[in-house]
Motif scaffolding. Structure first.
Motif, PDB file in Angstrom:
ATOM      1  N   SER A  25     -50.990 -59.932 -48.488  1.00 15.66           N
ATOM      2  CA  SER A  25     -50.979 -58.470 -48.620  1.00 15.66           C
ATOM      3  C   SER A  25     -52.206 -57.885 -47.921  1.00 15.66           C
ATOM      4  N   TYR A  26     -52.055 -56.625 -47.517  1.00 14.05           N
ATOM      5  CA  TYR A  26     -53.136 -55.912 -46.844  1.00 14.05           C
ATOM      6  C   TYR A  26     -53.336 -54.578 -47.541  1.00 14.05           C
ATOM      7  N   ASN A  27     -54.595 -54.183 -47.689  1.00 14.19           N
ATOM      8  CA  ASN A  27     -54.921 -52.869 -48.218  1.00 14.19           C
ATOM      9  C   ASN A  27     -55.168 -51.931 -47.047  1.00 14.19           C
ATOM     10  N   ILE A  28     -54.310 -50.937 -46.928  1.00 13.48           N
ATOM     11  CA  ILE A  28     -54.433 -49.953 -45.856  1.00 13.48           C
ATOM     12  C   ILE A  28     -54.596 -48.590 -46.522  1.00 13.48           C
ATOM     13  N   GLY A  29     -55.841 -48.146 -46.559  1.00 13.13           N
ATOM     14  CA  GLY A  29     -56.126 -46.881 -47.231  1.00 13.13           C
ATOM     15  C   GLY A  29     -55.763 -46.974 -48.701  1.00 13.13           C
ATOM     16  N   LEU A  30     -54.891 -46.082 -49.132  1.00 10.13           N
ATOM     17  CA  LEU A  30     -54.454 -46.068 -50.527  1.00 10.13           C
ATOM     18  C   LEU A  30     -53.322 -47.055 -50.803  1.00 10.13           C
ATOM     19  N   PHE A  31     -52.788 -47.641 -49.765  1.00  8.67           N
ATOM     20  CA  PHE A  31     -51.589 -48.473 -49.909  1.00  8.67           C
ATOM     21  C   PHE A  31     -51.917 -49.961 -49.856  1.00  8.67           C
ATOM     22  N   LYS A  32     -51.155 -50.699 -50.613  1.00  9.98           N
ATOM     23  CA  LYS A  32     -51.215 -52.154 -50.557  1.00  9.98           C
ATOM     24  C   LYS A  32     -49.866 -52.621 -50.002  1.00  9.98           C
ATOM     25  N   VAL A  33     -49.923 -53.214 -48.824  1.00  7.12           N
ATOM     26  CA  VAL A  33     -48.701 -53.642 -48.137  1.00  7.12           C
ATOM     27  C   VAL A  33     -48.514 -55.140 -48.363  1.00  7.12           C
ATOM     28  N   SER A  34     -47.381 -55.485 -48.954  1.00  8.38           N
ATOM     29  CA  SER A  34     -47.071 -56.887 -49.209  1.00  8.38           C
ATOM     30  C   SER A  34     -46.431 -57.505 -47.969  1.00  8.38           C
ATOM     31  N   CYS A  35     -46.984 -58.613 -47.539  1.00 10.20           N
ATOM     32  CA  CYS A  35     -46.468 -59.319 -46.364  1.00 10.20           C
ATOM     33  C   CYS A  35     -45.935 -60.704 -46.722  1.00 10.20           C
ATOM     34  N   LYS A  36     -45.817 -60.991 -48.006  1.00  9.98           N
ATOM     35  CA  LYS A  36     -45.393 -62.322 -48.427  1.00  9.98           C
ATOM     36  C   LYS A  36     -44.019 -62.703 -47.858  1.00  9.98           C
ATOM     37  N   PRO A  37     -42.982 -61.853 -48.004  1.00  7.57           N
ATOM     38  CA  PRO A  37     -41.676 -62.237 -47.421  1.00  7.57           C
ATOM     39  C   PRO A  37     -41.740 -62.384 -45.899  1.00  7.57           C
ATOM     40  N   PHE A  38     -42.520 -61.518 -45.266  1.00  4.96           N
ATOM     41  CA  PHE A  38     -42.669 -61.590 -43.813  1.00  4.96           C
ATOM     42  C   PHE A  38     -43.331 -62.904 -43.414  1.00  4.96           C
ATOM     43  N   LYS A  39     -44.388 -63.275 -44.118  1.00  7.59           N
ATOM     44  CA  LYS A  39     -45.096 -64.516 -43.818  1.00  7.59           C
ATOM     45  C   LYS A  39     -44.182 -65.716 -44.021  1.00  7.59           C
ATOM     46  N   GLU A  40     -43.433 -65.728 -45.112  1.00  5.21           N
ATOM     47  CA  GLU A  40     -42.511 -66.827 -45.390  1.00  5.21           C
ATOM     48  C   GLU A  40     -41.436 -66.932 -44.312  1.00  5.21           C
ATOM     49  N   ASN A  41     -40.879 -65.804 -43.915  1.00  3.91           N
ATOM     50  CA  ASN A  41     -39.855 -65.805 -42.863  1.00  3.91           C
ATOM     51  C   ASN A  41     -40.427 -66.221 -41.512  1.00  3.91           C
ATOM     52  N   ALA A  42     -41.648 -65.806 -41.238  1.00  2.74           N
ATOM     53  CA  ALA A  42     -42.299 -66.194 -39.977  1.00  2.74           C
ATOM     54  C   ALA A  42     -42.509 -67.707 -39.935  1.00  2.74           C
TER      55      ALA A  42
END
Length: 126
Positions: free
Chosen positions: A54-71
């Protein structure tokens, strides 16, 4: 985040088509395959070790777990396809060597019946 652009280059490739297009005629040597395979393995290592879940972008926390798994699945699939293609090339080379060996073996088992046959056999051996 810009450091992760390398993933885009790998993920835009289709595992089946890319391996086929990489060596359409089957005439590339194994060193070319090794170089490409090393690049894929490097990309896989970077995805596993550097890409965060996951990445913290400003006020948002973006989950990248499914993306990482698929990659990871995608890149491993490409690596497996390359290894299968390399195996096929090596097996083809082994079959060709085997056929050549069998042909030479047959030629050498012939017992010459005349001096001309003996000269022809000697010429073949050279």
């Amino acid at each position: 985040m810009e450091d992760n652009r390398y993933i885009e280059k790998v993920l835009m490739l289709d595992p089946v088509d890319f391996v086929t297009e990489f060596d359409e005629n089957g005439d590339r040597d194994l060193n070319d395959y090794r170089i490409q395979l090393d690049e894929l393995i490097t990309a896989l290592r970077r995805v596993i070790n550097e890409l965060k879940f996951s990445y913290n972008i400003g006020l948002f926390k973006v989950s990248c777990k499914p993306f990482k798994e698929n990659a990871i699945i995608h890149i491993r699939s490409m690596i497996n396809r390359f290894l299968l293609q390399m195996k096929e090339l090596m097996m083809r080379s082994i079959r060709e060597l085997h056929n050549e060996y069998e042909e030479i073996s047959k030629q050498l088992q012939v017992v010459p019946k005349s001096p001309e046959d003996l000269a022809e056999m000697k010429k073949y051996q050279e």
